[in-house]
Design a protein around this motif. Structure first.
Motif, PDB file in Angstrom:
ATOM      1  N   CYS A  91       0.819  -1.208   0.000  1.00 55.97           N
ATOM      2  CA  CYS A  91       0.000   0.000   0.000  1.00 55.97           C
ATOM      3  C   CYS A  91       0.854   1.259   0.000  1.00 55.97           C
ATOM      4  CB  CYS A  91      -0.922  -0.003   1.219  1.00 55.97           C
ATOM      5  SG  CYS A  91      -2.159  -1.300   1.177  1.00 55.97           S
ATOM      6  N   GLY A  92       2.062   1.157   0.570  1.00 51.21           N
ATOM      7  CA  GLY A  92       2.946   2.316   0.568  1.00 51.21           C
ATOM      8  C   GLY A  92       3.315   2.747  -0.837  1.00 51.21           C
ATOM      9  N   ASP A  93       3.429   1.785  -1.751  1.00 50.25           N
ATOM     10  CA  ASP A  93       3.740   2.128  -3.140  1.00 50.25           C
ATOM     11  C   ASP A  93       2.624   2.959  -3.759  1.00 50.25           C
ATOM     12  OD1 ASP A  93       6.088   0.638  -2.972  1.00 50.25           O
ATOM     13  OD2 ASP A  93       5.051  -1.206  -3.522  1.00 50.25           O
ATOM     14  N   VAL A  94       1.383   2.591  -3.476  1.00 52.55           N
ATOM     15  CA  VAL A  94       0.244   3.333  -4.012  1.00 52.55           C
ATOM     16  C   VAL A  94       0.129   4.694  -3.336  1.00 52.55           C
ATOM     17  CG1 VAL A  94      -2.257   3.303  -4.356  1.00 52.55           C
ATOM     18  CG2 VAL A  94      -0.955   1.171  -4.505  1.00 52.55           C
ATOM     19  N   LEU A  95       0.296   4.708  -2.013  1.00 55.00           N
ATOM     20  CA  LEU A  95       0.129   5.946  -1.258  1.00 55.00           C
ATOM     21  C   LEU A  95       1.198   6.976  -1.606  1.00 55.00           C
ATOM     22  CD1 LEU A  95      -1.649   7.223   0.941  1.00 55.00           C
ATOM     23  CD2 LEU A  95      -0.047   6.329   2.641  1.00 55.00           C
ATOM     24  N   SER A  96       2.388   6.514  -1.947  1.00 54.84           N
ATOM     25  CA  SER A  96       3.478   7.438  -2.268  1.00 54.84           C
ATOM     26  C   SER A  96       3.551   7.778  -3.755  1.00 54.84           C
ATOM     27  CB  SER A  96       4.813   6.832  -1.824  1.00 54.84           C
ATOM     28  OG  SER A  96       5.049   5.599  -2.493  1.00 54.84           O
ATOM     29  N   SER A  97       2.661   7.212  -4.554  1.00 56.19           N
ATOM     30  CA  SER A  97       2.691   7.464  -5.994  1.00 56.19           C
ATOM     31  C   SER A  97       2.028   8.797  -6.327  1.00 56.19           C
ATOM     32  CB  SER A  97       1.973   6.334  -6.736  1.00 56.19           C
ATOM     33  OG  SER A  97       0.582   6.392  -6.491  1.00 56.19           O
ATOM     34  N   ASP A  98       2.196   9.210  -7.578  1.00 56.52           N
ATOM     35  CA  ASP A  98       1.585  10.463  -8.032  1.00 56.52           C
ATOM     36  C   ASP A  98       0.070  10.368  -8.111  1.00 56.52           C
ATOM     37  OD1 ASP A  98       4.076  11.601  -8.283  1.00 56.52           O
ATOM     38  OD2 ASP A  98       4.320  10.997 -10.375  1.00 56.52           O
ATOM     39  N   TYR A  99      -0.448   9.154  -8.151  1.00 59.52           N
ATOM     40  CA  TYR A  99      -1.898   8.983  -8.243  1.00 59.52           C
ATOM     41  C   TYR A  99      -2.596   9.196  -6.896  1.00 59.52           C
ATOM     42  CZ  TYR A  99      -1.055   7.048 -12.859  1.00 59.52           C
ATOM     43  OH  TYR A  99      -0.677   6.883 -14.170  1.00 59.52           O
ATOM     44  N   ALA A 100      -1.825   9.386  -5.847  1.00 57.00           N
ATOM     45  CA  ALA A 100      -2.403   9.640  -4.527  1.00 57.00           C
ATOM     46  C   ALA A 100      -2.609  11.129  -4.276  1.00 57.00           C
ATOM     47  CB  ALA A 100      -1.510   9.055  -3.436  1.00 57.00           C
ATOM     48  N   VAL A 101      -2.453  11.939  -5.328  1.00 53.91           N
ATOM     49  CA  VAL A 101      -2.645  13.388  -5.226  1.00 53.91           C
ATOM     50  C   VAL A 101      -3.543  13.837  -6.373  1.00 53.91           C
ATOM     51  CG1 VAL A 101      -1.523  15.644  -5.218  1.00 53.91           C
ATOM     52  CG2 VAL A 101      -0.383  13.689  -4.154  1.00 53.91           C
ATOM     53  N   VAL A 102      -4.556  14.634  -6.064  1.00 51.95           N
ATOM     54  CA  VAL A 102      -5.478  15.161  -7.070  1.00 51.95           C
ATOM     55  C   VAL A 102      -5.447  16.688  -6.999  1.00 51.95           C
ATOM     56  CG1 VAL A 102      -7.870  15.251  -7.869  1.00 51.95           C
ATOM     57  CG2 VAL A 102      -6.950  13.128  -6.906  1.00 51.95           C
ATOM     58  N   PHE A 103      -4.947  17.309  -8.071  1.00 52.98           N
ATOM     59  CA  PHE A 103      -4.809  18.769  -8.123  1.00 52.98           C
ATOM     60  C   PHE A 103      -4.033  19.299  -6.912  1.00 52.98           C
ATOM     61  CE2 PHE A 103      -8.795  18.178 -10.629  1.00 52.98           C
ATOM     62  CZ  PHE A 103      -8.300  18.619 -11.853  1.00 52.98           C
ATOM     63  N   THR A 145      -1.235  14.974 -16.666  1.00 48.97           N
ATOM     64  CA  THR A 145       0.136  15.491 -16.729  1.00 48.97           C
ATOM     65  C   THR A 145       1.153  14.556 -16.087  1.00 48.97           C
ATOM     66  OG1 THR A 145      -0.237  16.690 -14.651  1.00 48.97           O
ATOM     67  CG2 THR A 145      -0.695  17.867 -16.700  1.00 48.97           C
ATOM     68  N   LEU A 146       0.713  13.384 -15.612  1.00 47.65           N
ATOM     69  CA  LEU A 146       1.646  12.465 -14.966  1.00 47.65           C
ATOM     70  C   LEU A 146       2.538  11.801 -16.000  1.00 47.65           C
ATOM     71  CD1 LEU A 146      -0.619  10.712 -12.303  1.00 47.65           C
ATOM     72  CD2 LEU A 146       0.856  12.708 -12.044  1.00 47.65           C
ATOM     73  N   ARG A 147       3.645  11.269 -15.523  1.00 44.86           N
ATOM     74  CA  ARG A 147       4.590  10.602 -16.413  1.00 44.86           C
ATOM     75  C   ARG A 147       3.951   9.348 -17.008  1.00 44.86           C
ATOM     76  NH1 ARG A 147       6.338   9.685 -11.172  1.00 44.86           N
ATOM     77  NH2 ARG A 147       6.419   7.502 -10.518  1.00 44.86           N
ATOM     78  N   PRO A 148       4.452   8.870 -18.120  1.00 45.43           N
ATOM     79  CA  PRO A 148       3.862   7.701 -18.777  1.00 45.43           C
ATOM     80  C   PRO A 148       3.879   6.475 -17.881  1.00 45.43           C
ATOM     81  CG  PRO A 148       5.418   8.813 -20.235  1.00 45.43           C
ATOM     82  CD  PRO A 148       5.564   9.441 -18.891  1.00 45.43           C
ATOM     83  N   ALA A 149       3.020   5.554 -18.226  1.00 45.44           N
ATOM     84  CA  ALA A 149       2.886   4.347 -17.411  1.00 45.44           C
ATOM     85  C   ALA A 149       4.142   3.492 -17.431  1.00 45.44           C
ATOM     86  CB  ALA A 149       1.705   3.514 -17.901  1.00 45.44           C
ATOM     87  N   SER A 150       5.020   3.684 -18.440  1.00 48.16           N
ATOM     88  CA  SER A 150       6.214   2.853 -18.533  1.00 48.16           C
ATOM     89  C   SER A 150       7.142   3.055 -17.355  1.00 48.16           C
ATOM     90  CB  SER A 150       6.962   3.165 -19.831  1.00 48.16           C
ATOM     91  OG  SER A 150       7.327   4.537 -19.870  1.00 48.16           O
ATOM     92  N   SER A 151       7.032   4.213 -16.680  1.00 43.26           N
ATOM     93  CA  SER A 151       7.881   4.475 -15.529  1.00 43.26           C
ATOM     94  C   SER A 151       7.172   4.213 -14.218  1.00 43.26           C
ATOM     95  CB  SER A 151       8.363   5.930 -15.560  1.00 43.26           C
ATOM     96  OG  SER A 151       7.250   6.805 -15.513  1.00 43.26           O
ATOM     97  N   SER A 152       6.001   3.613 -14.278  1.00 42.56           N
ATOM     98  CA  SER A 152       5.238   3.354 -13.064  1.00 42.56           C
ATOM     99  C   SER A 152       5.775   2.122 -12.359  1.00 42.56           C
ATOM    100  CB  SER A 152       3.753   3.158 -13.392  1.00 42.56           C
ATOM    101  OG  SER A 152       3.586   1.979 -14.137  1.00 42.56           O
TER     102      SER A 152
END
Length: 373
Positions: A116-128, A245-252
């Motif tokens: 869960c830390g990977d998800v929580l620390s990702s760019d998708y855990a922030v909206v605007f 505006t997030l980076r491409p999925a290849s770097s996820s």
């Protein structure tokens, strides 16, 4: 001629003194009136037949509108209580995640090729620019507050119950739409990652949505269907705009290819740490970890270089980590929920532990000369 009528007795028991053989016309009329009156009285008297003993059954009555309204009101109160309860659970969960996000702490949750830390620390855990858990905490808090207010029929700011129900429907619709979108992102951008908090939030929001729908009748649902579709579309559009505006999925995280590596332990071991490590080894205690786990390295640093080499350490990803990687069978059988995990005499300890706690759990006798500093 004269006649006399005794009015205190029925006409056919009357006594007359007659001086002629035929009564006068006025007397005949009076007798006729008395007979009619007496017969009328007899006809009105109840008969003495068997029908007297038969009681008439009360007519069947249909449920009154007030009873139906009471049942509907009771059902609504139950719906509001459910909303308040589930909203409260969601509020606590997202409040915890908000704390972790704001303090950059690691989340402790089940592992399955990620955490869960990977998800929580990702760019998708922030909206605007706003932490997603904070948005969830506000949403769940609003639903819980509305449920409590509607249950008590005490809405603030002059809002009536009808508008309160509509506001509750709008909130749960937006939350369900967002959860559906995030589940899609979890399955595509974080393939192979298990996020128990994400799944719990999706379950809570979808449950709130269907519970709220149940409170509305079919006719009302059809009436507000257009509004619900607009709300859901707006939520998905906003999330898409934020993530555009997030980076491409290849770097996820899903495409990370991490080769196995070792980290050198630099701290020296105390006599107590060495004795404790030997004791843990003798009783079969095991420490499960992953090579990339910072907490696992910190646990080894606490023991020190010499003592860490004595531990029964189990590496769960000895071949590195990449998309689709799974833990080795020993770790999978242990049903780990995070790294590091200690299993001592059948007792499971999650996270890095102090030496004194490990000594206490393992039954290690602390000698005065070897007490931890």
């Amino acid at each position: 001629m004269a006649s006399f009528l005794n009015v205190t007795s029925p006409p056919f028991f009357s006594s007359r003194t007659t001086l002629s053989t035929s009564p006068p016309p006025n007397i005949t009329a009076q007798l006729s009136q008395f007979k009619k009156g007496w017969c009328w009285k007899l006809k009105c008297m109840p008969s003495s037949g068997p029908s007297q003993e038969t009681e008439s059954e009360p007519p069947e009555t249909a449920p009154s509108p007030s009873n139906s309204a009471s049942l509907m009101s009771s059902s609504s109160v139950s719906t509001y209580n459910w909303c308040a309860g589930l909203g409260g659970v969601g509020f606590l969960e997202t409040a915890y995640l908000t704390f972790l996000k704001l303090t950059n702490s690691d989340a402790f949750c089940p592992i399955g090729g990620g955490n869960c830390g990977d998800v929580l620390s990702s760019d998708y855990a922030v909206v605007f620019g706003v932490p997603l858990p904070l948005i969830g905490m506000i949403s769940y808090g609003l639903v819980a507050a509305l449920g409590l207010q509607l249950s008590g029929k005490k809405l603030p700011f002059g809002i009536d119950e009808s508008n309160g129900r509509l506001l509750l429907l709008g909130c749960t619709t937006s939350m369900a739409a967002a959860s559906g979108y995030f589940l899609y992102m979890l399955s595509t951008k974080f393939s192979g990652t298990s996020c128990s908090y994400c799944l719990l939030s999706a379950f809570l929001s979808s449950s709130l949505f269907f519970i709220t729908l149940k409170d509305f009748g079919l006719e009302e649902i059809q009436k507000f269907l257009g509004l619900q579709l607009c709300i859901a579309s707006l939520v998905i559009f906003s999330l898409n705009t934020s993530y555009a505006t997030l980076r491409p999925a290849s770097s996820s995280l899903a495409d990370i290819d991490l080769e196995y590596f070792t980290t050198e332990i630099t701290t020296p071991s105390s006599p107590f740490a060495i004795s404790l490590a030997r004791h843990l080894q003798s009783i079969g205690a095991k420490m499960y970890g992953a090579f990339w786990c910072s907490h696992c390295q910190e646990q080894k640093q606490i023991f020190g270089k010499e003592a860490a080499e004595l531990l029964n350490y189990v590496e769960c990803f000895p071949d590195g980590f990449r998309k689709g990687s799974k833990m080795i069978k020993a770790c999978a059988d242990a049903k780990l929920e995070g790294f590091p995990t200690w299993v001592i005499n059948g007792q499971v300890l999650s996270g890095d532990q102090e030496l004194s706690e490990l000594a206490k759990v393992s039954g290690f006798k602390i000698e005065e000369s070897n007490q931890p500093s």
